[in-house]
Design a protein around this motif. Sequence first.
Motif, PDB file in Angstrom:
ATOM      1  N   ILE A  15     -26.770-118.266  14.369  1.00  0.00           N
ATOM      2  CA  ILE A  15     -27.116-117.276  15.394  1.00  0.00           C
ATOM      3  C   ILE A  15     -28.613-117.259  15.697  1.00  0.00           C
ATOM      4  O   ILE A  15     -29.011-117.363  16.868  1.00  0.00           O
ATOM      5  CB  ILE A  15     -26.609-115.876  14.991  1.00  0.00           C
ATOM      6  CG1 ILE A  15     -25.075-115.836  15.082  1.00  0.00           C
ATOM      7  CG2 ILE A  15     -27.226-114.792  15.873  1.00  0.00           C
ATOM      8  CD1 ILE A  15     -24.467-114.526  14.676  1.00  0.00           C
ATOM      9  N   TYR A  19     -30.333-118.443  19.225  1.00  0.00           N
ATOM     10  CA  TYR A  19     -31.191-117.446  19.875  1.00  0.00           C
ATOM     11  C   TYR A  19     -32.566-118.042  20.187  1.00  0.00           C
ATOM     12  O   TYR A  19     -33.099-117.882  21.295  1.00  0.00           O
ATOM     13  CB  TYR A  19     -31.321-116.231  18.965  1.00  0.00           C
ATOM     14  CG  TYR A  19     -32.166-115.112  19.520  1.00  0.00           C
ATOM     15  CD1 TYR A  19     -31.621-114.190  20.416  1.00  0.00           C
ATOM     16  CD2 TYR A  19     -33.497-114.968  19.151  1.00  0.00           C
ATOM     17  CE1 TYR A  19     -32.392-113.152  20.920  1.00  0.00           C
ATOM     18  CE2 TYR A  19     -34.276-113.933  19.655  1.00  0.00           C
ATOM     19  CZ  TYR A  19     -33.713-113.030  20.538  1.00  0.00           C
ATOM     20  OH  TYR A  19     -34.481-112.015  21.038  1.00  0.00           O
ATOM     21  N   THR A  58     -32.237-113.019  26.482  1.00  0.00           N
ATOM     22  CA  THR A  58     -32.008-113.249  25.055  1.00  0.00           C
ATOM     23  C   THR A  58     -31.133-112.158  24.438  1.00  0.00           C
ATOM     24  O   THR A  58     -30.377-112.420  23.499  1.00  0.00           O
ATOM     25  CB  THR A  58     -33.341-113.348  24.294  1.00  0.00           C
ATOM     26  OG1 THR A  58     -34.132-112.174  24.557  1.00  0.00           O
ATOM     27  CG2 THR A  58     -34.109-114.592  24.693  1.00  0.00           C
ATOM     28  N   SER A  59     -31.217-110.934  24.966  1.00  0.00           N
ATOM     29  CA  SER A  59     -30.342-109.864  24.477  1.00  0.00           C
ATOM     30  C   SER A  59     -28.887-110.172  24.805  1.00  0.00           C
ATOM     31  O   SER A  59     -27.986-109.937  23.987  1.00  0.00           O
ATOM     32  CB  SER A  59     -30.732-108.520  25.099  1.00  0.00           C
ATOM     33  OG  SER A  59     -32.025-108.134  24.686  1.00  0.00           O
ATOM     34  N   LEU A  62     -27.715-112.907  22.425  1.00  0.00           N
ATOM     35  CA  LEU A  62     -27.479-112.349  21.090  1.00  0.00           C
ATOM     36  C   LEU A  62     -26.191-111.534  21.064  1.00  0.00           C
ATOM     37  O   LEU A  62     -25.421-111.614  20.101  1.00  0.00           O
ATOM     38  CB  LEU A  62     -28.669-111.473  20.696  1.00  0.00           C
ATOM     39  CG  LEU A  62     -28.659-110.915  19.262  1.00  0.00           C
ATOM     40  CD1 LEU A  62     -28.594-112.047  18.245  1.00  0.00           C
ATOM     41  CD2 LEU A  62     -29.881-110.046  19.019  1.00  0.00           C
TER      42      LEU A  62
END
Length: 200
Positions: A15, A19, A58-59, A62
């Motif tokens: 992860i 990311y 990026t949020s 994620l």
Amino acid sequence: MFNKSNFDSHREYLIPAIYCVSGALYIAGSDLLLGRFVTESNRLWIGTAKGIGFVFFTSLVLLLLLKYEKRRRANSEVFFRRLVESMQDAVLVLEVPERKIIYANEAASHIFGYSNAELLGQSSEILHISRRNFEEFETRSAPALRDNKTFQAEFQMRHRDGRIIPTAHSVSLIERKNRSTLALSLVKDYTPLQLMVCRH
């Protein structure tokens, strides 16, 4: 050659790696795309827009990764629960050192005669033929479990109706992230085998 076990062992790094890569690609791509439009007059607002866009992009990445991981773990839990429930041997999970039962599969109810609700929260002493037998189990298993080995032994246990059950046990300890310890106990009922011997 792809090795699934190696992949799973490094899954915790997947992860953050994805990311970071997606963030780097966003920065590089946005620089290339917006670079041709940047002038002294609009440099400030373009930089601000890029920063806000980076946060949202990026949020989102994620969030999608965490949802995927949550779904994967849920599927794994369902698979292993069904696997355990289909076993003919009793599977008990106990909190130690209290030896309180916090999980029992269907076979445990069948072998010992207690419903799942009757087993959960109880000390495993209710399954032993006596207090002395209960304490002997702990004394004999302690050396192996202390060395992180699996304890294997045969013990006589008691059914809910009072019958004595010949059983074989395989016990190992599981350390949890909160530093508490669980005991995983597999119990095989030898009664059917004894009945077959008696008939012959």
